[in-house]
Each structure stands twice: as structure tokens, then as C-alpha cells.
Design an enzyme around this catalytic site. Structure first.
Site, PDB file in Angstrom:
ATOM      1  N   SER A  50       7.362   3.562   4.254  1.00 38.20           N
ATOM      2  CA  SER A  50       8.746   3.424   3.801  1.00 38.20           C
ATOM      3  C   SER A  50       9.576   4.657   4.133  1.00 38.20           C
ATOM      4  CB  SER A  50       8.788   3.200   2.285  1.00 38.20           C
ATOM      5  OG  SER A  50       8.196   1.978   1.948  1.00 38.20           O
TER       6      SER A  50
HETATM    7  N1  SAH Z   1       3.767   2.232   0.027  1.00 37.92           N
HETATM    8  C1  SAH Z   1       3.814   2.327   1.474  1.00 37.92           C
HETATM    9  C2  SAH Z   1       4.583   1.182   2.078  1.00 37.92           C
HETATM   10  C3  SAH Z   1       3.719   0.275   2.857  1.00 37.92           C
HETATM   11  S1  SAH Z   1       4.523  -1.166   3.505  1.00 37.92           S
HETATM   12  C4  SAH Z   1       4.342   3.694   1.845  1.00 37.92           C
HETATM   13  O1  SAH Z   1       4.002   4.637   1.180  1.00 37.92           O
HETATM   14  O2  SAH Z   1       5.041   3.842   2.813  1.00 37.92           O
HETATM   15  C5  SAH Z   1       4.132  -2.379   2.293  1.00 37.92           C
HETATM   16  C6  SAH Z   1       2.682  -2.734   2.196  1.00 37.92           C
HETATM   17  O3  SAH Z   1       2.566  -3.796   1.278  1.00 37.92           O
HETATM   18  C7  SAH Z   1       2.021  -3.215   3.492  1.00 37.92           C
HETATM   19  O4  SAH Z   1       0.971  -2.371   3.805  1.00 37.92           O
HETATM   20  C8  SAH Z   1       1.511  -4.622   3.138  1.00 37.92           C
HETATM   21  O5  SAH Z   1       0.259  -4.926   3.724  1.00 37.92           O
HETATM   22  C9  SAH Z   1       1.410  -4.516   1.629  1.00 37.92           C
HETATM   23  N2  SAH Z   1       1.390  -5.784   0.889  1.00 37.92           N
HETATM   24  C10 SAH Z   1       2.109  -6.916   1.106  1.00 37.92           C
HETATM   25  N3  SAH Z   1       1.790  -7.856   0.202  1.00 37.92           N
HETATM   26  C11 SAH Z   1       0.827  -7.311  -0.617  1.00 37.92           C
HETATM   27  C12 SAH Z   1       0.092  -7.785  -1.735  1.00 37.92           C
HETATM   28  N4  SAH Z   1       0.237  -9.024  -2.227  1.00 37.92           N
HETATM   29  N5  SAH Z   1      -0.795  -6.943  -2.315  1.00 37.92           N
HETATM   30  C13 SAH Z   1      -0.991  -5.694  -1.859  1.00 37.92           C
HETATM   31  N6  SAH Z   1      -0.328  -5.187  -0.797  1.00 37.92           N
HETATM   32  C14 SAH Z   1       0.582  -5.988  -0.177  1.00 37.92           C
END
Ligand code: SAH
Length: 274
Positions: A122
Site C-alpha cells: 500500500s
Molecule cells: N498490508 C499490505 C497490503 C497488501 S495488498 C501492505 O502492507 O502493503 C492486500 C492483500 O490482501 C493482498 O496480499 C491480498 O492477497 C490480501 N487479501 C485479499 N483478500 C484476503 C482475504 N480474504 N484474507 C486475507 N488476505 C486477503
């Protein structure tokens, strides 16, 4: 007069209603043009980056990263982030260790960057904004993060929260987050789970805060029940049009909901992906 007063954090007018990129890099994205986004100051590009081989660059970045993070933090301040715990945490966590070496030189830009599997880390402003809203006026000790990705946000949280529970549904990213968090010695405070975060973590509930890093059409109801009374959940909601939503649990059976600005996150998906 009235207009000079700082706005209440829940006031949707506090930020301009432009779309900001959360964990999605947005349409037309390629690593070369990822400044598609966002409002806020111009992205920072490492001047020394031109023509350097990756390993030398990474080493250079390692040496300079403290300074680059300080610049990132002052940009966050200019963009209205004023929670000192969050700012100190963002200063402390080396974001460049959470992205691929080839993208390390861009780690301190205010941009979402690809982390593989079609997912992204993010944008720093979004991480700071969400963590500030979740924790303002509170001292959260146990926080749940849905969508750990590469583990960056969990590491930031671990700077000021005693126990972070983070869930990731993509096996490869879960492994990546585990390695990143071990490398940065954040692991002691982060309990990472491979699974479907839409279900939350019932047996560890209630949580003093919940942060969701992917957008569901609706915020999963299970998560609302896993909030402690007085605690807050922050999550994007929607599909093509997404809004950031802040929910506070006000009693055993009541929740207060506020819609904030437009955002763009990757989708929240059910189940797991091996
Ligand atoms: N928190 C991260 C952002 C990652 S992007 C950061 O620090 O930058 C969002 C993430 O959510 C992706 O890796 C995706 O695989 C995950 N995601 C989507 N649906 C999900 C679910 N139901 N349970 C767990 N993770 C999920």
C-alpha cells in the site's frame, strides 16, 4: 474562526475527496509509470538511481534509507498525518526491505508498488492514514490486519502495538511476509496466519483495532463482531467505486459507521490461494 479548527478525525471533509491508491496501483500501471495516483506532494525519486546496478543501489539505499524515510515522514506530515506514534513507526520501518530489490529505489515514493501475485504494497499515506484513524485517542494493544501482503503494514503496527495478528490468503505472499518480518526482527510481535481474513480470527478476538487492506463489496460481518467495544475497524468497501469506511463498535450490539474518501484497493477475496 470555525474553519480554522482542526477537523474531527471522523469528519469526511477532513481530507479532499480525491481518489487515493491503497493497495492497488490503479489502471494503466506499470512499474515504470506507477506515479499514476494520488494527491499530495510529488513522488520522491532517488537521484543517485540513474544507471546504477541493483546491488550497489540497494547498498546505497541501505545507507541512505534513514534520510529517505525522514523525507517520507515529513511529506506525510504535510499531507495531514499528525499521529506521532504512526509517524515514528513509519520512520522506523525500512520499507525498501519489503519490496523486490529491483523496486527498492522507489520504496520511499508515496506510491503503491507491485509485490507479485497481482498484489501491491500500500501507498505510505494510506497506511499512515488508516492506522491513525484506527488508533486515534486509543492505545490499541491487540490489532488484527486483513491482507498482510509483504508484511509492511504489520511491521509498522508492531512498532506501537503489543500484538499484531495478520492474515494473508495467498500462500506465496504469506511466505514472503514471514521472511520479511523475520529479517527485520518484527516477528516477535506479529502473529502471521495463512487463511481467509474475511472470517477474522475468532479465537483471538476481541481486537482493539482491525485494519483491512483489501476491498470487499461489503465489510465482512464476522469482523464487526470481533471488535472490542470502543474499538475501530478501518476498511475499503466497494468494487469499481470504493470508499474508505470507519466503523466503531459502540456497544455489544451497536456500531457507528462513517464513510470517508474514495480509494482504490485490490479486491478482498474469499478462501485461500496456494
Ligand atoms: N498490508 C499490505 C497490503 C497488501 S495488498 C501492505 O502492507 O502493503 C492486500 C492483500 O490482501 C493482498 O496480499 C491480498 O492477497 C490480501 N487479501 C485479499 N483478500 C484476503 C482475504 N480474504 N484474507 C486475507 N488476505 C486477503
Amino acid at each position: 474562526m470555525g474553519s480554522d479548527k482542526p477537523r474531527h478525525p471522523l469528519d469526511p471533509k477532513r481530507r479532499p475527496r480525491a481518489t487515493v491508491w491503497g493497495s492497488s496501483p490503479g489502471p494503466g500501471y506499470s512499474p515504470a509509470n506507477s506515479n499514476t495516483r494520488i494527491h499530495g506532494p510529488k513522488p520522491f525519486v532517488l537521484p543517485e538511481a540513474a544507471g546504477r546496478p541493483t546491488a550497489a543501489l540497494a547498498m546505497n539505499l541501505g545507507l541512505n534509507s534513514e534520510r529517505l524515510r525522514a523525507q517520507m515522514v515529513s511529506r506525510l506530515r504535510e499531507q495531514g498525518i499528525d499521529d506521532e506514534r504512526v509517524l515514528a513507526a513509519m520512520q522506523a520501518v525500512p520499507r525498501h526491505l519489503f519490496v523486490d530489490q529491483g523496486l527498492a529505489s522507489r520504496a520511499y515514493e508515496d506510491a503503491a508498488l507491485p509485490i507479485g501475485y497481482g498484489q501491491t504494497i500500500s501507498q505510505p499515506w494510506v497506511v499512515a492514514h488508516m492506522l491513525s484513524l484506527m488508533s486515534v485517542g486509543r492505545n490499541p494493544q491487540r490489532v488484527l490486519e486483513i491482507g498482510a501482503g509483504c508484511g509492511y503494514q504489520a511491521a509498522v503496527l508492531a512498532q506501537f502495538v503489543r500484538e499484531v495478528f495478520a492474515i494473508e490468503r495467498v500462500r506465496g505472499l504469506y511466505e514472503q511476509a514471514r521472511m520479511n518480518l523475520a529479517q527485520g526482527r518484527f516477528k516477535t510481535r506479529v502473529r502471521l496466519t495463512f487463511g481467509d481474513g474475511m472470517l477474522g480470527l475468532e479465537h483471538h478476538a476481541p481486537f482493539d483495532g482491525i485494519v483491512v487492506a483489501a476491498a470487499g463489496v461489503k465489510i465482512p460481518e464476522a469482523l464487526l463482531h470481533q471488535l472490542a467495544i470502543g474499538a475501530r475497524l478501518i476498511a475499503p468497501e466497494g468494487s469499481t467505486h470504493q470508499r474508505l469506511i470507519l466503523i466503531e463498535r459502540t456497544s455489544q450490539a451497536s456500531w457507528q459507521r462513517v464513510e470517508l474518501q474514495d480509494v482504490r484497493f485490490v479486491p478482498l477475496r474469499p478462501g485461500t490461494q496456494l
